[in-house]
Scaffold this active site. Structure first.
Site, PDB file in Angstrom:
ATOM      1  N   SER A  57       3.982 -44.720  47.161  1.00  0.00           N
ATOM      2  CA  SER A  57       2.714 -44.619  47.032  1.00  0.00           C
ATOM      3  C   SER A  57       2.138 -43.781  47.301  1.00  0.00           C
ATOM      4  O   SER A  57       0.885 -42.846  47.751  1.00  0.00           O
ATOM      5  CB  SER A  57       3.015 -45.324  48.748  1.00  0.00           C
ATOM      6  OG  SER A  57       3.075 -46.973  48.789  1.00  0.00           O
TER       7      SER A  57
ATOM      8  N   HIS B 102       6.150 -52.409  44.605  1.00  0.00           N
ATOM      9  CA  HIS B 102       6.603 -53.272  45.857  1.00  0.00           C
ATOM     10  C   HIS B 102       6.234 -55.016  45.769  1.00  0.00           C
ATOM     11  O   HIS B 102       6.356 -56.071  46.050  1.00  0.00           O
ATOM     12  CB  HIS B 102       5.251 -53.297  46.871  1.00  0.00           C
ATOM     13  CG  HIS B 102       5.545 -51.875  47.359  1.00  0.00           C
ATOM     14  ND1 HIS B 102       4.436 -51.031  47.987  1.00  0.00           N
ATOM     15  CD2 HIS B 102       6.428 -51.354  48.317  1.00  0.00           C
ATOM     16  CE1 HIS B 102       4.405 -49.827  48.373  1.00  0.00           C
ATOM     17  NE2 HIS B 102       6.088 -50.421  48.837  1.00  0.00           N
TER      18      HIS B 102
ATOM     19  N   ARG C  12      14.747 -47.383  45.219  1.00  0.00           N
ATOM     20  CA  ARG C  12      14.271 -46.816  43.469  1.00  0.00           C
ATOM     21  C   ARG C  12      16.016 -46.188  43.493  1.00  0.00           C
ATOM     22  O   ARG C  12      16.402 -46.444  42.796  1.00  0.00           O
ATOM     23  CB  ARG C  12      13.491 -45.865  43.614  1.00  0.00           C
ATOM     24  CG  ARG C  12      11.953 -46.919  44.042  1.00  0.00           C
ATOM     25  CD  ARG C  12      10.790 -45.773  44.322  1.00  0.00           C
ATOM     26  NE  ARG C  12      11.189 -45.849  45.737  1.00  0.00           N
ATOM     27  CZ  ARG C  12      10.413 -45.630  46.782  1.00  0.00           C
ATOM     28  NH1 ARG C  12       9.097 -45.270  46.101  1.00  0.00           N
ATOM     29  NH2 ARG C  12      10.306 -45.242  48.351  1.00  0.00           N
TER      30      ARG C  12
ATOM     31  N   LYS D 230       2.821 -43.111  62.919  1.00  0.00           N
ATOM     32  CA  LYS D 230       2.508 -42.656  61.729  1.00  0.00           C
ATOM     33  C   LYS D 230       1.449 -41.682  60.881  1.00  0.00           C
ATOM     34  O   LYS D 230       0.632 -43.596  61.009  1.00  0.00           O
ATOM     35  CB  LYS D 230       3.068 -43.875  60.884  1.00  0.00           C
ATOM     36  CG  LYS D 230       3.514 -43.621  59.630  1.00  0.00           C
ATOM     37  CD  LYS D 230       4.318 -43.840  58.518  1.00  0.00           C
ATOM     38  CE  LYS D 230       4.848 -43.229  57.567  1.00  0.00           C
ATOM     39  NZ  LYS D 230       6.572 -44.625  56.682  1.00  0.00           N
TER      40      LYS D 230
HETATM   41  P1  ADP Z   1       8.090 -47.261  53.831  1.00  0.00           P
HETATM   42  O1  ADP Z   1       8.183 -48.621  54.524  1.00  0.00           O
HETATM   43  O2  ADP Z   1       9.643 -46.692  54.024  1.00  0.00           O
HETATM   44  O3  ADP Z   1       6.774 -45.999  54.264  1.00  0.00           O
HETATM   45  P2  ADP Z   1       7.119 -48.542  51.785  1.00  0.00           P
HETATM   46  O4  ADP Z   1       6.107 -49.139  52.390  1.00  0.00           O
HETATM   47  O5  ADP Z   1       6.357 -47.556  50.756  1.00  0.00           O
HETATM   48  O6  ADP Z   1       8.227 -47.418  52.580  1.00  0.00           O
HETATM   49  O7  ADP Z   1       7.967 -49.645  51.108  1.00  0.00           O
HETATM   50  C1  ADP Z   1       8.660 -50.595  51.588  1.00  0.00           C
HETATM   51  C2  ADP Z   1       9.407 -51.235  51.220  1.00  0.00           C
HETATM   52  O8  ADP Z   1       9.600 -51.560  48.939  1.00  0.00           O
HETATM   53  C3  ADP Z   1      10.818 -49.761  50.940  1.00  0.00           C
HETATM   54  O9  ADP Z   1      11.741 -50.669  50.782  1.00  0.00           O
HETATM   55  C4  ADP Z   1      11.044 -49.740  49.672  1.00  0.00           C
HETATM   56  O10 ADP Z   1      12.088 -48.772  49.177  1.00  0.00           O
HETATM   57  C5  ADP Z   1      10.541 -50.395  49.022  1.00  0.00           C
HETATM   58  N1  ADP Z   1       9.557 -49.797  47.853  1.00  0.00           N
HETATM   59  C6  ADP Z   1       8.619 -48.509  47.947  1.00  0.00           C
HETATM   60  N2  ADP Z   1       8.075 -48.864  46.115  1.00  0.00           N
HETATM   61  C7  ADP Z   1       9.138 -49.156  45.510  1.00  0.00           C
HETATM   62  C8  ADP Z   1       9.070 -49.004  43.923  1.00  0.00           C
HETATM   63  N3  ADP Z   1       8.934 -49.024  43.169  1.00  0.00           N
HETATM   64  N4  ADP Z   1      10.324 -50.211  43.112  1.00  0.00           N
HETATM   65  C9  ADP Z   1      10.681 -50.887  44.246  1.00  0.00           C
HETATM   66  N5  ADP Z   1      11.049 -51.012  45.820  1.00  0.00           N
HETATM   67  C10 ADP Z   1       9.777 -50.380  46.094  1.00  0.00           C
END
Ligand code: ADP
Length: 172
Positions: free
Chosen positions: A140, A29, A102, A53
């Site tokens: 995560s 992130h 990813r 959630k």
């Molecule tokens: P969500 O919103 O689906 O619950 P997250 O909060 O974990 O997912 O992720 C927020 C954004 O960051 C999403 O677009 C997710 O694809 C992206 N993301 C998560 N992990 C990574 C990573 N390792 N590298 C790049 N982008 C990521």
């Protein structure tokens, strides 16, 4: 100066929303935030506080974790939102949603999400930024699982997040 991003016309500045759960924030992130801060004029990170959630960290805890880490970027703001991202976009006038991808499976999900958001608000555009290969496997949910089982997560999250995870696990 007026720049135009295909259908999205933005006067002077390109502002983007980067929404997510960030439960917790990973180095993947942070890399997206860092790269986006060099591409776009302003980034508003929107921490989802979805009552349906269940999260490991509260929205306040996630906010505090991110606050410290993003203070190094002058053009990044933080928000917590418990509604639809298109409603946040409508409220702030920001028309571009940034998401990280990813693997191909992420792409399918993000592509559908972008169409869904567009069907809710036709002015919204989504930009997908591919992850750096270093962060390809960071997720995560897997990191939380690994931490719960005593695995080493020090290379996957910033030190402050690793500490917060450790402390939270002691309390649960
Ligand atoms: P969500 O919103 O689906 O619950 P997250 O909060 O974990 O997912 O992720 C927020 C954004 O960051 C999403 O677009 C997710 O694809 C992206 N993301 C998560 N992990 C990574 C990573 N390792 N590298 C790049 N982008 C990521």
């Amino acid at each position: 100066m007026t720049r135009s991003l295909d259908l999205v016309k933005v006067d002077d500045m390109i502002k983007v929303l980067y929404p997510g759960t960030f439960d917790p924030l990973t180095n993947g992130h942070l890399d997206i935030i860092c790269r986006a801060s060099r591409i776009f004029d302003e980034i508003s990170i929107v921490i989802a506080d979805n009552p349906h959630k269940s999260c490991f960290f509260t929205a306040d805890e996630r906010f505090s974790m991110l606050e410290e880490l993003v203070s190094q970027f002058k053009n990044v703001e933080l928000h917590v939102w418990n509604g639809l991202i298109v409603d946040f976009a409508e409220k702030t006038g920001i028309r571009v949603i940034l998401r990280g991808v990813r693997a191909l499976s992420d792409f399918g999900h993000e592509f559908e999400l972008s169409l869904l958001n567009k069907s809710l608000n036709s002015h919204i555009e989504t930009i997908l930024l591919p992850t750096d290969k270093k962060y390809f496997i960071l997720r995560s949910s897997s990191i939380k699982e690994l931490a719960m089982l005593g695995g080493d997560i020090s290379e996957m999250v910033p030190p402050t997040v690793a500490k917060a995870l450790e402390e939270k696990l002691k309390k649960t």
